[in-house]
Design an enzyme around this catalytic site. Structure first.
Site, short mmCIF file in Angstrom:
data_model
loop_
_atom_site.label_atom_id
_atom_site.label_comp_id
_atom_site.label_asym_id
_atom_site.label_seq_id
_atom_site.Cartn_x
_atom_site.Cartn_y
_atom_site.Cartn_z
N LYS B 23 0.82 -1.21 0.00
CA LYS B 23 0.00 0.00 0.00
C LYS B 23 0.86 1.26 0.00
CE LYS B 23 -4.23 -1.88 2.01
NZ LYS B 23 -5.24 -1.71 3.08
N GLU B 41 11.22 7.46 -0.95
CA GLU B 41 12.30 6.90 -1.76
C GLU B 41 12.14 5.39 -1.87
OE1 GLU B 41 13.87 9.06 -3.34
OE2 GLU B 41 15.24 7.71 -4.37
N LYS B 48 9.13 -8.87 13.62
CA LYS B 48 10.11 -9.15 14.68
C LYS B 48 10.19 -10.65 14.90
CE LYS B 48 11.13 -6.50 18.88
NZ LYS B 48 11.74 -5.31 18.23
N LYS B 56 12.21 -8.49 24.42
CA LYS B 56 11.66 -7.15 24.66
C LYS B 56 10.56 -7.21 25.73
CE LYS B 56 10.29 -2.94 22.23
NZ LYS B 56 10.20 -2.29 20.90
N HIS B 121 8.23 8.11 14.32
CA HIS B 121 7.48 6.86 14.48
C HIS B 121 5.99 7.12 14.59
CE1 HIS B 121 11.13 4.53 16.38
NE2 HIS B 121 11.45 5.21 15.31
N GLU B 140 4.27 -0.48 13.74
CA GLU B 140 5.04 0.75 13.90
C GLU B 140 5.57 1.17 12.53
OE1 GLU B 140 8.05 1.89 17.24
OE2 GLU B 140 9.25 1.15 15.56
#
Lengths: 208, 208, 208, 208
Positions: B23, B41, B48, B56, B121, B140
């Site tokens: 998209k 660009e 992950k 994490k 972000h 994210e």
């Protein structure tokens, strides 16, 4: 218009670019899978548009029926590296390949252009297998760092906008940007050396 | 091992990443086809790895059964821009989308991290259509210049090598490299401004 | 030529096809990853060429400025199944999606065309997110078995060759081929039933 | 487990499959672009899973250290054609290639298996360029019609479900389905001949 069927002209070049992209990307995949350092960050490719080929032929006085040998970058491959030092390792990996023949090399890293352009170019001859048989085509492989590529991308779009007639103001700014890109690559190389030194220190101390 | 089937856990996140990549890439294609300036660009994406998610979760004290809401970057999209100024235009284009919901934004451009990290972000909620029905997942989206990305790529691989325990030598070098990347972005922005000014001069003189 | 910019006209349709292809392929990936039977064998997509759109508009007397609503298959998606029974399961999975709106359905399986054509069509409205905002486009999703698709592919290339003027000889041959494709699907369905029965027998005997 | 690093073992085979897929697909693109009939409908490829390789090695009594030469279909390519007649044209196009070496051919079209399996197999040796140098790998190229492929896909999933122990009921049904697929191919070939005849008639009458 000039006796050549341009729509079919590009076919073997498109094929060469597709194949070389897949092949060079797999070098990265292979090294990563072997848990080795991969000197290739990413690979792109493109075929020159007919209009750009004709412009370049005119500029270089290449006769229309000698375009295949007179213009070397109709098929173009670009390999991006993290560190300047990686560029030579990638060049070595291209030199040992058996599926292409080296024609010549241009070292715009050591001898960078006045504009600030830096890159390592290798011109190769690559045999494409068509339904009519084997057919050799020329391709240009450009190897550069991410910073060199970053700068070159912007120079290219400016040249495109100004049709190669950059005003002196802009040209000067571009040179400064090239120096900043250069400085970034130098900092990065020093980090790389720091890492290599650190590892040696460690190995000497632990007597490996 | 901990009551969750991890192989299936990642499925909707993989789907979200695939769809968002397609998209967001199409925004670039669309603008190029309209002969407009494309502030994008290129776009990359990744899911992950389970081991990184569990690490994490431990570090942030997120209970295993709240990972879906407690960890926001299981699905990660990265958009690279030429100029710092482009970052805000891209953020705007994400804010008007009807196929996702904004959760919150973190501006590490204005407030860059001590390490030198800069990036914008946006955390979004994206509904994935599975064979069992609609399912919202967090993703994210990181927006950054090529120079910011260049630096971040190298910081990431160093952190991976040193397992987040960077020696002070290397940390200092990284900060200098971040400054060099910053300088490169500043030079590029000044070129961009030069172009905008030049165009205005031209239009004023020709009375457009 | 007729007041519309055709090069940009197809952009949202291309985007719709790309997105729907990725989304429907992921259904297969998802079911396979869950070790469930995936009723989707493969998915293809295409955007109608401008020349074909104009021909069809003329044939159906659709005014040029009403093409977006008058021609429903500018964006076309095709889903291939192994068994006739799978077609209805796939249709169900499309009906529950929240990212598109059903417009209507055409059942050319039960009511196959005189030519021998069989396929299940679902016309949907799919919102594409462009840089200018959200924009709904119509798309036709065709669901068929591999045998139906095999026959349709050949009919299409014959129609293309003969420009819709198939000689009676060929037309008759095509009808026989359609019957052969039909017979193949029937045999395949009977195998499928054999499997379902066999499993029930097994489960009854072992008292599961 | 048995002295080989299986994760790296598949790397050159994956590379071979990727490259051969791209190369054989481009034959279709090339012929279409030349407005010639393309005997290739689509191309797929897969690398055998380690578990299947080990099972086959056991079944064929191939020692673990001779797998590279003893098992020929670790890298597998499949080319689908519309007409049975196309299969031989595709085989010819493979035989003239300079980027691979023919090892041997198996004609399961003329001599189809008892199960009903029909396909044309060509075993080739393909040199892969790795970071360590050139490395030849064996690959099996299967050429078949869409109907043959349709049948084989279903046979394969049944064999997988019943672990090669198909009950006689199902085996009988499969044979009937193979006959139906065969009949479909025959009908299609007769259409193809009809077309060739029609064109000759036309050319004779118009004295071309």
């Amino acid at each position: 218009m000039d006796g050549r069927d341009w729509s079919k002209f590009l076919l073997p070049y498109q094929q060469a670019v597709e194949e070389l992209k897949i092949k060079l990307k797999s070098l990265r995949t292979e090294l990563k899978a072997r848990d080795e350092y991969a000197p290739i960050e990413f690979v792109t490719g493109r075929v020159k548009r007919i209009s750009s080929i004709l412009e370049k032929a005119k500029r270089l006085s290449v006769p229309i029926d000698q375009i295949e040998t007179g213009i070397e970058d109709i098929a173009g491959i670009r390999i991006m590296c993290q560190f300047v030092e990686d560029i030579h390792r990638v060049a070595d990996m291209i030199r040992i390949r058996k599926d292409l023949r080296l024609v010549y090399e241009k070292d715009y890293i050591t001898n960078y252009k006045d504009s600030g352009y830096r890159s390592y170019h290798i011109i190769v001859e690559y045999p494409v297998q068509t339904s009519l048989g084997s057919m050799p085509v020329l391709a240009e492989i450009q190897i550069r760092t991410l910073a060199m590529n970053f700068w070159a991308t912007i120079e290219h779009s400016l040249n495109y906008k100004y049709r190669e007639q950059l005003p002196e103001h802009v040209r000067e700014r571009l040179r400064k940007a090239a120096e900043a890109a250069f400085a970034l690559d130098r900092e990065m190389s020093s980090i790389r050396q720091e890492i290599v030194d650190a590892q040696q220190d460690f190995e000497e101390k632990s007597g490996i």
